[in-house]
Design a protein around this motif. Structure first.
Motif, PDB file in Angstrom:
ATOM      1  N   ASP A 195       0.816  -1.213   0.000  1.00 20.49           N
ATOM      2  CA  ASP A 195       0.000   0.000   0.000  1.00 20.49           C
ATOM      3  C   ASP A 195       0.853   1.268   0.000  1.00 20.49           C
ATOM      4  OD1 ASP A 195       0.799  -0.634   2.652  1.00 20.49           O
ATOM      5  OD2 ASP A 195      -0.752   0.674   3.464  1.00 20.49           O
ATOM      6  N   LEU A 196       2.167   1.137   0.319  1.00 19.50           N
ATOM      7  CA  LEU A 196       3.049   2.299   0.320  1.00 19.50           C
ATOM      8  C   LEU A 196       3.783   2.481  -1.013  1.00 19.50           C
ATOM      9  CD1 LEU A 196       4.668   2.088   3.885  1.00 19.50           C
ATOM     10  CD2 LEU A 196       2.717   3.451   3.143  1.00 19.50           C
ATOM     11  N   VAL A 197       3.679   1.493  -1.894  1.00 17.42           N
ATOM     12  CA  VAL A 197       4.298   1.620  -3.218  1.00 17.42           C
ATOM     13  C   VAL A 197       3.475   2.619  -4.031  1.00 17.42           C
ATOM     14  CG1 VAL A 197       4.916   0.426  -5.352  1.00 17.42           C
ATOM     15  CG2 VAL A 197       5.228  -0.720  -3.137  1.00 17.42           C
ATOM     16  N   LYS A 198       4.124   3.718  -4.467  1.00 17.39           N
ATOM     17  CA  LYS A 198       3.372   4.818  -5.084  1.00 17.39           C
ATOM     18  C   LYS A 198       3.231   4.688  -6.587  1.00 17.39           C
ATOM     19  CE  LYS A 198       4.755   7.945  -1.367  1.00 17.39           C
ATOM     20  NZ  LYS A 198       5.544   9.129  -0.982  1.00 17.39           N
ATOM     21  N   ASN A 199       4.173   4.025  -7.238  1.00 19.71           N
ATOM     22  CA  ASN A 199       4.073   3.862  -8.693  1.00 19.71           C
ATOM     23  C   ASN A 199       3.120   2.707  -9.011  1.00 19.71           C
ATOM     24  OD1 ASN A 199       5.150   2.375 -11.306  1.00 19.71           O
ATOM     25  ND2 ASN A 199       5.735   4.544 -11.472  1.00 19.71           N
ATOM     26  N   GLU A 200       2.034   3.016  -9.704  1.00 23.35           N
ATOM     27  CA  GLU A 200       0.987   2.026  -9.942  1.00 23.35           C
ATOM     28  C   GLU A 200       1.468   0.857 -10.806  1.00 23.35           C
ATOM     29  OE1 GLU A 200      -1.950   1.739  -8.538  1.00 23.35           O
ATOM     30  OE2 GLU A 200      -1.527   3.548  -7.346  1.00 23.35           O
ATOM     31  N   GLU A 201       2.332   1.135 -11.767  1.00 25.90           N
ATOM     32  CA  GLU A 201       2.829   0.071 -12.644  1.00 25.90           C
ATOM     33  C   GLU A 201       3.665  -0.930 -11.849  1.00 25.90           C
ATOM     34  OE1 GLU A 201       5.622  -0.451 -16.641  1.00 25.90           O
ATOM     35  OE2 GLU A 201       5.030   1.560 -15.953  1.00 25.90           O
ATOM     36  N   ILE A 202       4.539  -0.411 -10.962  1.00 29.76           N
ATOM     37  CA  ILE A 202       5.377  -1.300 -10.148  1.00 29.76           C
ATOM     38  C   ILE A 202       4.521  -2.034  -9.122  1.00 29.76           C
ATOM     39  CG2 ILE A 202       7.247  -1.362  -8.438  1.00 29.76           C
ATOM     40  CD1 ILE A 202       8.596   0.886 -10.007  1.00 29.76           C
ATOM     41  N   ASP A 218      12.713  -0.707 -10.216  1.00 26.52           N
ATOM     42  CA  ASP A 218      13.424   0.532  -9.865  1.00 26.52           C
ATOM     43  C   ASP A 218      12.878   1.006  -8.525  1.00 26.52           C
ATOM     44  OD1 ASP A 218      14.272   3.162  -9.536  1.00 26.52           O
ATOM     45  OD2 ASP A 218      14.212   3.587 -11.687  1.00 26.52           O
ATOM     46  N   ILE A 219      13.679   0.888  -7.474  1.00 28.35           N
ATOM     47  CA  ILE A 219      13.182   1.174  -6.119  1.00 28.35           C
ATOM     48  C   ILE A 219      12.887   2.662  -5.931  1.00 28.35           C
ATOM     49  CG2 ILE A 219      15.441   1.519  -5.003  1.00 28.35           C
ATOM     50  CD1 ILE A 219      14.288  -0.236  -2.663  1.00 28.35           C
ATOM     51  N   GLN A 220      13.655   3.540  -6.585  1.00 34.08           N
ATOM     52  CA  GLN A 220      13.380   4.977  -6.474  1.00 34.08           C
ATOM     53  C   GLN A 220      12.049   5.319  -7.135  1.00 34.08           C
ATOM     54  OE1 GLN A 220      14.927   6.768  -4.519  1.00 34.08           O
ATOM     55  NE2 GLN A 220      17.155   6.756  -4.692  1.00 34.08           N
TER      56      GLN A 220
END
Length: 448
Positions: A195-202, A218-220
């Motif tokens: 839920d903290l991952v902001k990039n929707e594709e990742i 890509d972690i950044q």
């Protein structure tokens, strides 16, 4: 001794200090004699060194010290006696044309620049009107809070396949540009909240994973360059996280899912005293009350910030900016010109409001007592302790911690400024007109 003030303008002045031999000779001779009594030199018994010998060896340095002490005392007394409101500290004006012999018979003249506080009249009144928001909980915020409570008291399960709100317990390994694992690079095993991952594709690529599945990402990009999040996951410093450009290989070790607790009596009694809440409706009422109580602080913070902006616009105070910039440079040797220019506006804004606060305190005889500072320190520490344990610390122990906390000068000054700001805020709320308005929390956030 003669001290003369020359006004350059309403915000700048030069103070000239003339010192004659009779102003300093007696104190220099006394300092030399005191040094002779304490000196331990080869060939002399302690306390038996002739004053003439001390004067010959150390006389000039003692003279310099005493002139500096005399200057400091005289300037401070002059400023106090003449009730000058000085900003920063007096800055010596260097005059290369003047040379002194330092032979105990010199007449000295020293010039100091002063930055003066602007004169202004306080005129806050009921004609000054600002909005005061009474924040109500919106449905989305209420549901989110209840969901978090249910998760906090829920149970952990280990599903075979990951979903959007799951936590991946995974091994992270830094990759080289060619896609191979970077030998000697960063590696760490961590829990990744999807839920903290902001990039929707990742995020989409991390959903549907099973144990031992491998994904490269890509972690950044995943956390939108959030250095704190990247540092936590990789167990590195935030500075290192900011500069990191590598992709990482993620190997799933386990999938964790926190199931929400059921809305039953067992759950109600875990978060409230037993029997206080018995139905879902009562739960919603209690959570609403608690949230709205917490939101009073949000409302006060906004009103306080708007009061500062309003007050600064109302008085339009001018400062001796060029003097203050020179003073900041003189007292912070490592401060670069770029840093000075970037930070000066905020410094000036804070200084202007401090002048307003101090005038309100003085003209309205507002007292700031030690008891006020102690209570504020106790509240600060109590809030910190409650982050780790809901059980309150005994009052006598909390009091002891607060006393120790305030023995640190920096802590004491910070709490003092917070108490002063709060007292000024409470005073101004009784003077100006507050236009009370109800607003839902999600709409309130849009105001900022």
């Amino acid at each position: 001794m003669n001290i003369i003030q020359e006004k350059i303008d309403s915000l700048n002045a030069v103070v000239k200090v003339n010192i004659k031999p009779e102003d300093y000779q007696a104190r220099v001779e006394k300092a030399i004699k005191d040094q002779a009594k304490k000196a331990q030199l080869p060939g002399f018994r302690k306390g038996m060194v002739p004053a003439s010998h001390i004067k010959r060896m150390y006389g000039k340095s003692i003279l310099v010290d005493e002139i500096n002490n005399l200057l400091s005392d005289s300037l401070n007394n002059y400023i106090t006696e003449n009730k000058l409101e000085v900003l920063g500290q007096p800055l010596p004006k260097v005059d290369d044309s003047k040379e002194f012999n330092w032979d105990f018979n010199d007449e000295f003249e020293f010039n100091y620049e002063l930055g003066l506080a602007p004169e202004f009249e306080l005129n806050f009144s009921s004609a000054d009107k600002l909005p005061a928001y009474k924040i109500k909980v919106d449905a989305e915020t209420l549901e989110s809070r209840i969901k978090n409570l249910r998760k906090s008291y829920g149970k952990m399960t280990n599903p075979e396949v990951s979903a959007e709100d799951d936590v991946l317990y995974a091994e992270l390994a830094q990759l080289s540009p060619d896609g191979s694992v970077f030998e000697g690079g960063i590696s760490n095993t961590a829990s990744i909240r999807l839920d903290l991952v902001k990039n929707e594709e990742i995020k989409k690529s991390l959903v549907g994973l099973k144990k031992d599945d491998v994904v490269e990402f890509d972690i950044q990009k995943a956390f939108e360059n959030d250095a704190a999040q990247v540092a936590r996951l990789l167990n590195i410093s935030e500075n290192d996280a900011q500069d990191l450009q590598s992709s990482f290989r993620l190997t799933v070790k386990n999938v964790n899912r926190l199931e929400e607790a059921d809305l039953n009596q067992e759950f109600f009694d875990k978060i409230f005293p037993a029997g206080d809440v018995n139905t879902e409706e009562q739960l919603r009422e209690r959570v609403t009350q608690e949230l709205e109580s917490m939101m009073v602080q949000n409302s006060d913070q906004k009103l306080q910030a708007e009061l500062v902006e309003y007050g600064l616009g109302k008085f339009e105070l001018q400062l001796p900016d060029e003097f203050l910039k020179r003073w900041l440079k003189a007292t912070n040797e490592k401060l670069t010109e770029e840093e000075l220019e970037q930070g000066y506006d905020d410094f000036a804004k804070n200084l202007k409001w401090t002048l307003v606060e101090n005038k309100i305190i003085k003209e309205n005889n507002i007292e700031i007592k030690y008891e006020d500072i102690l209570e504020a320190a106790k509240a600060r520490l109590d809030a910190q302790f409650r982050m780790y344990s809901p059980t309150p610390i005994p009052e006598d122990q909390l009091n002891q911690y607060a006393v120790q906390f305030l023995q640190n000068k920096e802590n004491a000054n910070r709490i003092f400024e917070e108490v002063k700001a709060q007292k000024v805020f409470e005073y101004l709320k009784t003077v100006i007109t507050l236009d009370e308005q109800e607003i839902e929390y999600n709409k309130f956030l849009e105001l900022n």
